[in-house]
Design an enzyme around this catalytic site. Structure first.
Site, PDB file in Angstrom:
ATOM      1  N   LYS A 114       0.894  -1.159   0.000  1.00 26.29           N
ATOM      2  CA  LYS A 114       0.000   0.000   0.000  1.00 26.29           C
ATOM      3  C   LYS A 114       0.935   1.211   0.000  1.00 26.29           C
ATOM      4  O   LYS A 114       1.583   1.510   1.006  1.00 26.29           O
ATOM      5  CB  LYS A 114      -0.889  -0.072   1.243  1.00 26.29           C
TER       6      LYS A 114
ATOM      7  N   SER B 292       2.345   5.762  12.759  1.00 23.07           N
ATOM      8  CA  SER B 292       1.845   6.329  14.007  1.00 23.07           C
ATOM      9  C   SER B 292       1.153   5.278  14.864  1.00 23.07           C
ATOM     10  O   SER B 292       0.720   4.236  14.379  1.00 23.07           O
ATOM     11  CB  SER B 292       0.833   7.437  13.692  1.00 23.07           C
TER      12      SER B 292
ATOM     13  N   GLY C 238      -2.461   4.873  13.602  1.00 19.01           N
ATOM     14  CA  GLY C 238      -2.565   4.051  12.396  1.00 19.01           C
ATOM     15  C   GLY C 238      -2.339   2.577  12.702  1.00 19.01           C
ATOM     16  O   GLY C 238      -3.110   1.716  12.260  1.00 19.01           O
ATOM     17  N   GLY C 239      -1.296   2.290  13.465  1.00 19.99           N
ATOM     18  CA  GLY C 239      -0.969   0.896  13.776  1.00 19.99           C
ATOM     19  C   GLY C 239      -2.055   0.227  14.593  1.00 19.99           C
ATOM     20  O   GLY C 239      -2.450  -0.909  14.319  1.00 19.99           O
TER      21      GLY C 239
ATOM     22  N   GLU D  17       5.012  -1.097  13.872  1.00 23.53           N
ATOM     23  CA  GLU D  17       6.023  -0.395  14.646  1.00 23.53           C
ATOM     24  C   GLU D  17       5.483   1.010  14.772  1.00 23.53           C
ATOM     25  O   GLU D  17       5.286   1.697  13.769  1.00 23.53           O
ATOM     26  CB  GLU D  17       7.346  -0.468  13.867  1.00 23.53           C
TER      27      GLU D  17
ATOM     28  N   CYS E 126      11.977   6.774  14.201  1.00 23.43           N
ATOM     29  CA  CYS E 126      11.306   6.138  15.343  1.00 23.43           C
ATOM     30  C   CYS E 126      12.285   5.929  16.485  1.00 23.43           C
ATOM     31  O   CYS E 126      11.883   5.730  17.617  1.00 23.43           O
ATOM     32  CB  CYS E 126      10.688   4.818  14.922  1.00 23.43           C
TER      33      CYS E 126
END
Lengths: 508, 508
Positions: free
Chosen positions: B175, B232, B235-236, B255, B292
């Site tokens: 994606k 983020s 999102g995760g 992650e 990160c």
């Protein structure tokens, strides 16, 4: 009694237990305070137990086995009374339980299970120095173990889940099963004694009695790090959902059953009809069919079905009546069977004239591949001495049938010689279906060894990447931790440059 | 364009992309038909790709690296234009991307990654024969890879997730990220060319453009087996919830960021104040703080704080303005920083007089350990060139602070000699907190090696038991499969008695 660390506690009100002897209200359900105390002790124990050496953990695990053995006849009689299982099975299961504990003791004593990996640094690398990175597995934290009704010893209080969690360095809180509370208490006290005499921190083990609410409170407790469960799909799925909805989700390893398809090829069934029928009836009726690896689905070529069914009926009629674990499981068995038999296009091949929880006899039904593929109700597990024969007419029909199945613990093929060697495609389809593939053997009798995989794609288990039987089970309760640029003195022994433990390590 | 198997497709309407160059509506969002087609092709490709040999997969992975390299300047310029990253960083990241692909190529070519375990049978064992059981890892199925805005190459279309999934034998559907659609298309075409020229089955790779709805449809597609994501927490977590609510849940490896605590001990900071300040400012501002592993939390002894902050200000004032990935990320950075600075008891230590997406300068704030422990708002990640200094007065205060933190990707300790050796307890507390512990180094610059662990306790990642960087990342996309009583001819080469591949195996 609840066993909480090095104390006993019985503050709650009794809850219903359902054993082979009937229903009773004699065990106190753990209260919220008792649950909190057990988890707090486990958390505190973890702060030192996670650093226990392999030798210390091995001594603890072996002491548990010794304490269980020293319970002698009292344990055997208690298990028999609560589970209805015959003496031979109970002593066999006790042997397996103690062997499992000793196998995990050897595993952690040897020490290579931590999967140590070492990448040496290179201070001179350009444009930036390469760091020294070393990794090993470390324990997750307190583990909640839900015990299984069908293995009152080997998958209960001191069973495979408890043994592998303790071996990993995780304290265990057992949620005792309503179907064998006295067995649970005997074994929990044995573990408590073993913990004391090998100087384990208090809270390394606790055992709580209770019902669904007790289990829910444990799974939702913020200081619990992982959950192991063996039982129904409904039960496993409920715990999985609870754990994933926590503010901090945790892994749930639930083994939720399987119908374990058995595929029989034409030449094999032609040559070995009687022998095969006896072998499969033996597997279907073993332990009154109360195994997650019970062969609940037998796929046979239609042209050879008649002879096989004839031989099977012969073997079935010779099967002795057996005692089921308890009346609740017997009722669920009858209910599931009734639903499947009522789903249409199913014919009873063999059915007992009388059936009871204390004397259950096997039932076998039959349908066609076409009907089976069309109707998902026929794919349901019937937990007990039951199997569904499905006749297929072509290998295309067989392939379509396999594709229609959900994830399974096992898939088995009976074929020999040329007939076996020419069925690579079929074996490839079977790969996608299950966690263990078997040729010319029965799925019951799961060997406890290094290579065992007991866990398959959903819905057989919640996580096909892990096994609940065999030494690989320890992997469920550990995570990798990397140490970057540590001086040798501060590294765990497993990662020290000189390899003082002499374990197998991968050096990159 | 969407790259679907060996074709291109652009049936949908444009969606908003947000690059360093601004917002635009030029990329067509994948339609439901396009999504279904990509997944159907991936499923079909899996039926053969899962049996690809290590040599075949290695050829494919190396061909991808070659095709990426042969894009030359066009790729570098496209990444620079879309991400705002400087040329050195882009060529460095391209190098890392290609090295990663080649590292996974070597891993699967060598072949031992399948963790083969063999337990030989014993037909004479009493009371029942011991079966021959052999186990190895097999691929899970089609994997959806969500690409990361902050690594347009190394954690995007042909990044670590794609490389490890393909290496495992899983087809990949990418994606693409809204922040680098042209980069994604260039790399996706390179993968497509590599697949064709190494005779991979069509559907082994596809790339779809779109938004949250596109991602949701992919995660919920019944034929998708696993998901990898870097981004983020919001999102995760959304993907994790979607995947767990599927009728058949699948693993999501997300992650989701970290504040990566840095602990500095008194003697170290006294002796090396200026050097340490420069080193940490370098890490905080690296890539405009868009990592990160950016050190977002620096814990320093109050008594030594003044000198250090003075040195840090010096280094900060010399930091050149940098371009952030895009205006959306810059806005989010300002918003998160404003929220943290407004949480009370926080003092700005260094702040730029002017700040913009195209020229961002670092900000540093300060608070006390007591205030930090009390206020969870101060624990939030600020994605960008920001760090929070927290001063502590005693080791008890420091321990309490560490206990208040959530799971992290990394935790770092700066100390040397006696001061380091005497802080075993602190290192033990750090163990529970993170996936990687570092001594006297910065967490940025994650080494791609065998021993790397990039993944920590929730909420740093959804699953602390796996890593997304290093060869261990392949383990995410595989499950163990056991073969019981197989004739040698039908075993995979990895498990054949003669070990024709010459891999490392454990023989029980």
């Amino acid at each position: 009694m609840n066993i909480i660390g090095y104390t006993e506690s019985a503050q709650g009100t009794p809850f219903e237990t359902v054993t082979a002897a009937g229903r009773a209200m004699q065990y106190p359900k753990a209260t919220t305070e008792e649950i909190d105390k057990a988890v707090a002790l486990a958390k505190s124990a973890f702060s030192s137990f996670r650093f226990a050496t392999g030798i210390q953990k091995a001594a603890f695990l072996r002491a548990i086995a010794e304490e269980i053995e020293s319970l002698g006849d009292e344990l055997v009689k208690t298990v028999m009374a609560e589970s209805g299982l015959p003496e031979g099975r109970v002593t066999g299961e006790r042997g397996r339980t103690c062997s499992q504990l000793r196998l995990f003791a050897s595993l952690v004593e040897e020490g290579s299970w931590v999967e140590a990996v070492i990448d040496h640094g290179d201070p001179g690398r350009q444009p930036v120095p390469r760091p020294d990175v070393r990794r090993m597995l470390v324990p997750l934290g307190p583990v909640v173990v839900f015990t299984a009704s069908n293995f009152p010893l080997a998958f209960s209080t001191a069973g495979g889940d408890t043994a592998s969690a303790l071996a990993a360095g995780c304290p265990v809180i057992v949620k005792g099963h309503e179907s064998h509370p006295a067995t649970n208490e005997l074994v929990a006290r044995a573990i408590q004694r073993a913990a004391k005499r090998t100087d384990m921190p208090e809270g390394v083990f606790s055992s709580l009695n209770g019902d669904y609410e007790t289990g829910k409170a444990l799974v939702e407790h913020p200081d619990v790090a992982a959950v192991a469960f063996t039982g129904s799909h409904r039960g496993g799925k409920a715990l999985f959902d609870l754990a994933n909805r926590r503010p901090k989700p945790i892994p749930v390893f639930a083994e939720m059953g399987s119908i374990n398809p058995i595929i029989i090829m034409p030449r094999y069934i032609r040559d070995k009809s009687a022998q095969l029928a006896a072998q499969l009836v033996g597997s279907v009726t073993l332990g009154a069919g109360q195994f997650c690896t019970n062969p609940g689905l037998i796929l046979l070529p239609e042209a050879k079905a008649e002879d096989f069914i004839h031989a099977m009926k012969q073997a079935l009629s010779e099967a002795a009546p057996q005692c089921m674990l308890n009346e609740k499981i017997f009722d669920a068995y009858l209910g599931a069977m009734r639903q499947l038999l009522g789903a249409g296009a199913v014919e009873e091949v063999f059915a007992p004239s009388e059936n009871s929880s204390a004397a259950v006899r096997p039932t076998v039904a039959k349908t066609s591949a076409a009907a089976f593929v069309k109707n998902p109700m026929l794919h349901a597990e019937v937990f007990g001495p039951f199997t569904l024969l499905v006749t297929w007419r072509s290998e295309e029909e067989l392939e379509a049938l396999l594709k229609s199945l959900e994830g399974q613990l096992t898939a088995t093929l009976f074929a020999e010689g040329e007939e076996l060697l020419s069925h690579g495609d079929l074996l490839n389809s079977m790969r996608e279906l299950a966690g263990r593939l078997i040729i010319n053997g029965v799925p019951t009798g799961v060997e406890v060894c290094h290579a065992m995989q007991h866990g398959g794609p959903w819905p057989a288990t919640t996580d096909s990447r892990f096994t609940s039987v065999g030494t690989g089970a320890i992997r469920r309760f550990a995570r990798p931790l990397a140490f970057q640029n540590f001086p040798d003195e501060l590294l765990p022994d497993e990662l020290k440059e000189g390899n003082p433990l002499g374990i197998r390590r991968m050096v990159g």
